[in-house]
Design an enzyme around this catalytic site. Structure first.
Site, PDB file in Angstrom:
ATOM      1  CG  ASN A   1      55.555  38.106  39.089  1.00  0.00           C
ATOM      2  OD1 ASN A   1      54.621  38.886  39.024  1.00  0.00           O
ATOM      3  ND2 ASN A   1      55.896  37.313  38.065  1.00  0.00           N
TER       4      ASN A   1
ATOM      5  CD  GLU B   1      46.905  33.772  38.183  1.00  0.00           C
ATOM      6  OE1 GLU B   1      47.107  34.959  38.465  1.00  0.00           O
ATOM      7  OE2 GLU B   1      46.682  33.390  37.029  1.00  0.00           O
TER       8      GLU B   1
ATOM      9  CG  HIS C   1      54.512  32.961  35.229  1.00  0.00           C
ATOM     10  ND1 HIS C   1      54.626  33.971  34.295  1.00  0.00           N
ATOM     11  CD2 HIS C   1      54.509  31.794  34.541  1.00  0.00           C
ATOM     12  CE1 HIS C   1      54.694  33.424  33.095  1.00  0.00           C
ATOM     13  NE2 HIS C   1      54.632  32.107  33.205  1.00  0.00           N
TER      14      HIS C   1
ATOM     15  N   GLY D   1      43.419  43.655  38.653  1.00  0.00           N
ATOM     16  CA  GLY D   1      43.645  43.651  40.094  1.00  0.00           C
ATOM     17  C   GLY D   1      42.925  42.561  40.862  1.00  0.00           C
ATOM     18  CB  SER D   2      41.205  39.389  39.991  1.00  0.00           C
ATOM     19  OG  SER D   2      42.209  38.645  39.322  1.00  0.00           O
ATOM     20  CG  ASN D   3      46.355  37.353  41.231  1.00  0.00           C
ATOM     21  OD1 ASN D   3      46.426  36.350  41.913  1.00  0.00           O
ATOM     22  ND2 ASN D   3      46.248  37.306  39.926  1.00  0.00           N
TER      23      ASN D   3
ATOM     24  CG  ASP E   1      58.329  34.823  34.490  1.00  0.00           C
ATOM     25  OD1 ASP E   1      57.977  34.825  33.307  1.00  0.00           O
ATOM     26  OD2 ASP E   1      57.812  35.539  35.371  1.00  0.00           O
TER      27      ASP E   1
ATOM     28  CB  ILE F   1      60.909  44.905  39.495  1.00  0.00           C
ATOM     29  CG1 ILE F   1      59.414  44.754  39.714  1.00  0.00           C
ATOM     30  CG2 ILE F   1      61.558  45.519  40.723  1.00  0.00           C
ATOM     31  CD1 ILE F   1      58.724  46.103  40.012  1.00  0.00           C
TER      32      ILE F   1
HETATM   33  C1  GRF Z   1      47.259  37.113  36.336  1.00  0.00           C
HETATM   34  O1  GRF Z   1      46.854  36.092  35.449  1.00  0.00           O
HETATM   35  C2  GRF Z   1      48.693  36.899  36.714  1.00  0.00           C
HETATM   36  O2  GRF Z   1      49.093  35.557  36.689  1.00  0.00           O
HETATM   37  C3  GRF Z   1      49.439  37.633  35.668  1.00  0.00           C
HETATM   38  O3  GRF Z   1      48.643  38.746  35.328  1.00  0.00           O
HETATM   39  C4  GRF Z   1      47.299  38.467  35.664  1.00  0.00           C
HETATM   40  C5  GRF Z   1      46.830  39.542  36.591  1.00  0.00           C
HETATM   41  O4  GRF Z   1      45.481  39.506  36.723  1.00  0.00           O
HETATM   42  N1  GRF Z   1      50.723  38.042  36.136  1.00  0.00           N
HETATM   43  P1  GRF Z   1      44.824  40.515  37.804  1.00  0.00           P
HETATM   44  O5  GRF Z   1      45.193  41.915  37.377  1.00  0.00           O
HETATM   45  O6  GRF Z   1      45.397  40.162  39.132  1.00  0.00           O
HETATM   46  O7  GRF Z   1      43.346  40.239  37.710  1.00  0.00           O
END
Ligand code: GRF
Length: 199
Positions: free
Chosen positions: A109, A181, A111, A12-14, A152, A95
């Protein structure tokens, strides 16, 4: 205020960077994360959501008899939360058609490569960075794109590059790309919101 759902499966870092951006960054006053959906009950992303007092639900495919009822439950959660944009952030399932149809042009999304290169079914996580290193690519990066029925393949919203040196391992590339990201996802969301507000 655009209401965002973030779909997760892992760390969940994104998702965290999106949340932070709605609090103190470029999405402040523009968007708020109102719902987190995970298909993985052990996803650390669920702990992050709890820490942020954001509603989170775990919708596991194994608890449903078929794909349609699974997808309908996902759709119900999104509708009940009055979500405007769905952000996939490390969500490891395709999805469902019903969701893409209902939210067409509003499912994003991220990638960890410069699509269309190093994308498609099976190209996720470390496999992507290993392929980039193996191909001796001089650069990689992150892509935020609209989600279509095939992995993608949707229209690219924004990309941000990183340099790849010959000395870089796939782990080095993964680290560089993840940092990018976290910068590019909020920018992509803002671009989509601005476009929808002005058209
Ligand atoms: C990220 O590298 C993203 O590009 C891919 O999955 C990873 C998710 O990382 N789709 P996080 O869970 O957001 O840390």
């Amino acid at each position: 205020m655009m209401r965002l759902a973030v779909l997760v499966s892992g760390g969940g870092s994104n998702m965290q960077s999106i949340i932070d951006s709605t609090k103190t960054g470029i999405l402040k006053g523009l968007a708020q994360v109102v719902l987190v959906i995970s298909n993985n009950p052990n996803a650390y992303a669920l702990k992050r959501a709890k820490n942020e007092n954001i509603k989170s639900v775990c919708v596991e495919r194994k608890n449903f008899n078929d794909e349609k009822s699974f997808n309908n439950t996902m759709l119900e959660e999104l509708k009940n939360a009055d979500v405007g944009i769905v952000c996939l952030a490390g969500y490891m399932r395709m999805i469902g058609h019903e969701i893409i149809k209902t939210y067409h042009g509003r499912v994003l999304n991220i990638h960890p490569a410069l699509l269309p290169k190093f994308g498609g079914k099976g190209m996720y996580g470390h496999r992507v960075h290993e392929a980039v290193v193996k191909a001796k690519e001089p650069k990689s990066g992150a892509t935020v794109h609209f989600v279509e029925e095939e992995y993608d393949t949707g229209e690219v919203i924004i990309q941000q590059e990183v340099e790849v040196s010959e000395a870089d391992t796939s782990q080095d590339v993964a680290k560089k790309v993840l940092a990018v990201e976290h910068q590019v996802y909020p920018k992509a969301i803002k671009k989509v919101i601005d476009f929808r507000l002005n058209n």
